[in-house]
Design an enzyme around this catalytic site. Sequence first.
Site, PDB file in Angstrom:
ATOM      1  N   GLU A 124       6.476  51.967   7.786  1.00  0.00           N
ATOM      2  CA  GLU A 124       5.801  53.412   7.646  1.00  0.00           C
ATOM      3  C   GLU A 124       5.842  52.410   6.033  1.00  0.00           C
ATOM      4  O   GLU A 124       4.808  52.897   5.222  1.00  0.00           O
ATOM      5  CB  GLU A 124       6.757  54.712   7.148  1.00  0.00           C
ATOM      6  CG  GLU A 124       5.904  54.630   9.083  1.00  0.00           C
ATOM      7  CD  GLU A 124       4.078  54.784  10.101  1.00  0.00           C
ATOM      8  OE1 GLU A 124       4.325  54.468   8.907  1.00  0.00           O
ATOM      9  OE2 GLU A 124       4.985  54.527  11.203  1.00  0.00           O
ATOM     10  N   HIS A 127       3.598  50.012   4.563  1.00  0.00           N
ATOM     11  CA  HIS A 127       2.494  50.712   4.553  1.00  0.00           C
ATOM     12  C   HIS A 127       1.924  50.297   3.443  1.00  0.00           C
ATOM     13  O   HIS A 127       0.857  50.684   2.762  1.00  0.00           O
ATOM     14  CB  HIS A 127       1.450  51.260   5.976  1.00  0.00           C
ATOM     15  CG  HIS A 127       1.571  50.940   7.210  1.00  0.00           C
ATOM     16  ND1 HIS A 127       1.033  49.816   7.263  1.00  0.00           N
ATOM     17  CD2 HIS A 127       1.707  50.860   8.157  1.00  0.00           C
ATOM     18  CE1 HIS A 127       0.663  49.464   8.520  1.00  0.00           C
ATOM     19  NE2 HIS A 127       1.630  50.360   8.953  1.00  0.00           N
TER      20      HIS A 127
END
Length: 296
Positions: A124, A127
């Site tokens: 994450e 990202h």
Amino acid sequence: MLVLVLFGISTLAGNLLFGEAGLWVALAVSLFALIVEPVATSVLTLRMYRARPIHPAEAPDLWALIYELARRAKLESIPKLHYIPSTMINAFATGSRRHSAIALTDGLLHTLTPRELVGVIAHEIAHIANGDLRVMSLADYVSRLTSLMALVAKISILLSLPWLLSGQLNINWWGLLLLVISPQLALLAQLGLSRVRELDADHTAAELTGDPRGLASALARLEQINRSWLAWLLPGWGNPEPSWLRTHPPTGERITRLLALETSAHTPIPNTGSQFSPTSKPIRRPPRWHPGGFWR
């Protein structure tokens, strides 16, 4: 390239529907979405999932992990940790590179091992570092705009049927056909973009942690848990085939790519337990299903 394809489909649809003015309107709306939409979407998404912030005193190990990963990813600001009281096993990042949040569900925190949790959180963070939040948010917005313009075109054709049947109105049928299928073309480009960004996030996460096997183990575990009995009877259930209809690459392909990255430029991050005891009681009711997936 895929983002440019999405822009091209959207502006072409606007041009076919409203002429040159439609082309500029589509471009202006897309640029507006690029600047404003990610932050607004982040707030709404966290509210819909009933997420609440995790205070550093509640989970010092998790926050220490976030600080270290953010430092390695060279982020300008530290993502805010949020807790979702849901038994579903999920994690996602939202917002923008400067104002981001990472949400972890109760199911994820109590299912993955510390090593696997490090890999998922690093994914994450990747990202956020790669700018995927803004890119994918823009892709979704452009895709929705294209679908809206195609819907307007269909309604206009229905309202113009009397003039069409009487021969008083001429239509560019090839242009109309392109306008009708433009949402499907935009969706395929959006799905392709999503798969590319997922693979890049896996690669970046492996570099950040120095432990690609941790994320590979998490992916294998999640695949095993989420594989329902219908998937055994109907291969491809829940994960459309062919692969270009999927939002994520096949798990086997992702694991293979990760295991090929055994060497890393970074020192592996020590495994850490979450030591997080939420005050919010997990939601135990089963998730609702709708054609787009599961939802609380």
